[in-house]
Design an enzyme around this catalytic site. Structure first.
Site, PDB file in Angstrom:
ATOM      1  N   GLU A 114     -18.928  -6.927   3.807  1.00 56.08           N
ATOM      2  CA  GLU A 114     -18.286  -6.405   5.005  1.00 56.08           C
ATOM      3  C   GLU A 114     -18.982  -7.030   6.204  1.00 56.08           C
ATOM      4  OE1 GLU A 114     -18.033  -2.145   5.030  1.00 56.08           O
ATOM      5  OE2 GLU A 114     -17.264  -2.126   2.988  1.00 56.08           O
ATOM      6  N   ASP A 132       0.860  -1.189   0.000  1.00 56.75           N
ATOM      7  CA  ASP A 132       0.000   0.000   0.000  1.00 56.75           C
ATOM      8  C   ASP A 132       0.892   1.233   0.000  1.00 56.75           C
ATOM      9  OD1 ASP A 132      -2.022   2.007   0.694  1.00 56.75           O
ATOM     10  OD2 ASP A 132      -3.266   0.295   1.235  1.00 56.75           O
ATOM     11  N   THR A 163     -11.989   2.114  -6.326  1.00 59.10           N
ATOM     12  CA  THR A 163     -12.499   2.667  -7.590  1.00 59.10           C
ATOM     13  C   THR A 163     -13.696   3.557  -7.243  1.00 59.10           C
ATOM     14  OG1 THR A 163     -13.909   0.711  -7.872  1.00 59.10           O
ATOM     15  CG2 THR A 163     -11.812   0.693  -9.024  1.00 59.10           C
ATOM     16  N   ALA A 186     -36.577  -5.992   4.681  1.00 51.34           N
ATOM     17  CA  ALA A 186     -36.909  -4.586   4.405  1.00 51.34           C
ATOM     18  C   ALA A 186     -36.214  -3.681   5.423  1.00 51.34           C
ATOM     19  CB  ALA A 186     -38.422  -4.388   4.473  1.00 51.34           C
ATOM     20  N   CYS A 238     -20.497  -0.457  -1.908  1.00 54.41           N
ATOM     21  CA  CYS A 238     -20.611  -1.256  -3.138  1.00 54.41           C
ATOM     22  C   CYS A 238     -21.890  -1.028  -3.917  1.00 54.41           C
ATOM     23  CB  CYS A 238     -20.472  -2.728  -2.789  1.00 54.41           C
ATOM     24  SG  CYS A 238     -18.981  -3.054  -1.850  1.00 54.41           S
ATOM     25  N   ASN A 285     -24.283  -7.557  -8.031  1.00 54.07           N
ATOM     26  CA  ASN A 285     -24.592  -6.475  -7.089  1.00 54.07           C
ATOM     27  C   ASN A 285     -25.867  -5.737  -7.471  1.00 54.07           C
ATOM     28  OD1 ASN A 285     -22.586  -7.002  -5.323  1.00 54.07           O
ATOM     29  ND2 ASN A 285     -21.398  -5.140  -5.691  1.00 54.07           N
ATOM     30  N   GLU A 339     -14.475 -10.091  -6.457  1.00 55.02           N
ATOM     31  CA  GLU A 339     -14.749 -10.638  -5.126  1.00 55.02           C
ATOM     32  C   GLU A 339     -16.207 -10.397  -4.765  1.00 55.02           C
ATOM     33  OE1 GLU A 339     -15.545  -8.671  -2.473  1.00 55.02           O
ATOM     34  OE2 GLU A 339     -15.298  -6.781  -3.553  1.00 55.02           O
ATOM     35  N   PHE A 340     -16.726 -11.289  -3.931  1.00 56.60           N
ATOM     36  CA  PHE A 340     -18.137 -11.188  -3.534  1.00 56.60           C
ATOM     37  C   PHE A 340     -18.255 -11.105  -2.017  1.00 56.60           C
ATOM     38  CE2 PHE A 340     -17.782 -13.582  -7.527  1.00 56.60           C
ATOM     39  CZ  PHE A 340     -18.533 -12.767  -8.359  1.00 56.60           C
TER      40      PHE A 340
END
Ligand code: UGA
Length: 467
Positions: free
Chosen positions: A157, A33, A88, A257, A265, A213, A153-154
């Site tokens: 968090e 990083d 991104t 809901a 995301c 997504n 990736e799926f």
């Protein structure tokens, strides 16, 4: 299995989780990083983000000598594959994904990697980004073959490690055999446990991520709209979701809901997908409506609170329990709590907020909020409590104690944590999502303006009412 030498560039949620999990799978991983402070923190055993189980996994990897950290991309030189896992973010100007970090990273990796290595894009990037990265690689190292693949990736968090180590599927998008072999070998330990590896061409893999997504965001938006209808026709969304979700073609997940989806995301990816479709001249009506309906819903939650409080929030103390976009994360990005609090403040409310992990991030976004690390202290003398995130600590609140510290016993539960009948035993009046309150409203008449398909007009109306 012989472990591969891997680099992961970017130590955010995706990069750090991927790095730690790859090390756990037996690979030799270097996480890179440019943020020196972050790398020093990681080298000293600190973890810059909150993700359950991550700290233990990182420490295990480091102790086993399979996980190291660096600020220099040059340290990735001997690797068989280098994963790009940088941000991104949507560009402010047009909402399109900003790929400058991805491209810069590709350029630097291309300059140092050995011939035959694979640059793997893990960041969520629009279709065709792999082609652009390939062009950058060729320009940077003409005459040398460095492959470019996609491996979306799926991870969610809060459950990212489970999602990585026990995935529904792994998708690898490769346009050549060599990168397919390298990626198959990297994921061999998971394949050996029976997890499915789906091989596609690179562009398909890039699109799979956005399609998944956008579909999930649409599913949530669908159930949220059904919840609105339940409130109007005196039905209960929990029953409707159960009855729908038990149809195996629909499935029970993502039918909860709530106040609208948020996070880093869904809002960003649905918008980016719409932009891509516009660029290619294809009209994605459903995704466009999902984006509009969700952003209108998030703002409408403040209207709902104001309506429940008989239009009077000025000078009222409102205690907001939960700030992050969902439980088990400190992430505040696009959280539904942000428009809720901002609009209530604009209408004159005194907002106090509790969150077990999100306060530091919230402080960067929300002004004039009094923050608390204790939900009871937060609700002291409050005229209403609004539940925005279903943290464990919020699920297990002592309702008797909460009731005893509040001025008025109004509980507005936008996550459906408490059955209203249960909370009523402690003197609460409960208003929630997807069902009428304890004293049912007369069945709403369908007013023509609510049937307008122009959701943006409805959002504007909501904002005007608060102006
Ligand atoms: C989402 C996807 O679920 C992951 O598969 C994907 O990898 C990730 O985005 C990504 O692209 O990186 P995440 O944003 O971490 O993961 O969170 P989710 O658990 O999907 O929740 C997103 C939002 O939807 C939250 O605000 C949550 O409260 C809301 N939600 C979710 C609902 O309102 N109802 C539901 O039934 C489920």
């Amino acid at each position: 299995m012989v472990g591969k030498k891997l680099a992961v560039v970017g130590t955010g949620y995706v990069g750090l989780v991927a790095g730690a999990c790859f090390a756990k799978m037996g690979h030799d991983v270097i996480c890179v990083d440019i943020d020196a402070e972050r790398i020093v923190m990681l080298q000293r055993g600190g973890i810059p983000i909150y993700e359950p189980g991550l700290e233990t996994l990182v420490h295990e990897g480091v102790a086993a000598g399979r996980l190291t950290f660096s600020t220099k991309i040059a340290d990735a030189a001997p690797c068989d594959a280098a994963f790009i896992a940088v941000g991104t973010p949507p560009r402010k100007t047009d909402g399109e994904a900003d790929l400058s970090f991805v491209y810069e990273c590709a350029r630097e990796l291309a300059a140092v990697l050995k011939p035959g290595a694979v640059i793997v894009d893990k960041s969520t990037v629009p279709v065709g980004t792999g082609d652009a990265v390939e062009r950058i690689v060729r320009k940077t190292r003409p005459g040398i073959t460095i492959h470019v693949a996609s491996n979306p990736e799926f991870l969610r968090e809060g459950s990212a490690i489970g999602d990585f180590m026990e995935p529904d599927r792994i998708v690898i998008g490769c346009n050549d055999k060599a990168s397919e072999d390298t990626l198959s070998a990297i994921y061999a330990p998971l394949q050996a446990k029976g997890y499915r590896l789906i091989k596609t061409k690179r562009r398909s893999a890039e699109l799979i991520k956005y399609a998944a997504n956008a579909f999930l965001a649409t599913k949530i938006t669908f159930i949220n709209e059904m919840a609105d209808l339940c409130e109007a026709v005196d039905a209960d969304i929990a029953d409707v979701a159960l009855g729908m979700g038990t149809d195996s073609r629909i499935g029970p997940q993502f039918l909860q809901a709530g106040p609208g989806y948020g996070g880093s995301c869904f809002p960003k990816d649905t918008l980016a997908l719409v932009r891509t479709s516009q660029e290619f001249g294809v009209h994605l009506r459903i995704v466009e409506e999902t984006v509009a309906a969700n952003s209108a819903r998030k703002r409408r939650m403040a209207l709902k609170v104001r309506h429940i409080m008989h239009g009077k929030v000025e000078g009222k103390k409102i205690s907001v329990l939960g700030l992050t976009f969902k439980a088990d994360t400190d992430d505040m990005r696009d959280s539904p709590s942000i428009p809720l609090i901002e609009l209530l403040q604009r209408a004159g409310a005194d907002v106090h907020a509790y969150d077990p992990e999100g306060i530091e991030q919230a402080k960067k976004i929300l002004k004039d909020v009094t923050y608390h690390l204790d939900p009871y202290q937060c609700s002291q003398g409050a005229d209403a409590v609004v539940i925005m995130t279903d943290w464990e600590s919020i699920r297990h609140i002592d309702l008797a104690m909460l009731s005893s510290v509040m001025r008025s016993h109004l509980l507005i539960d936008l996550r459906r944590v408490y059955p209203p009948e249960e909370a009523a035993k402690y003197g609460f009046t409960v208003e929630t999502i997807g069902r009428t309150g304890l004293e049912p409203h007369p069945i709403a008449q369908f007013e023509p303006q609510f049937m307008s398909p122009d959701i943006n007009a409805f959002t504007r109306k909501a904002e005007e009412e608060f102006a």
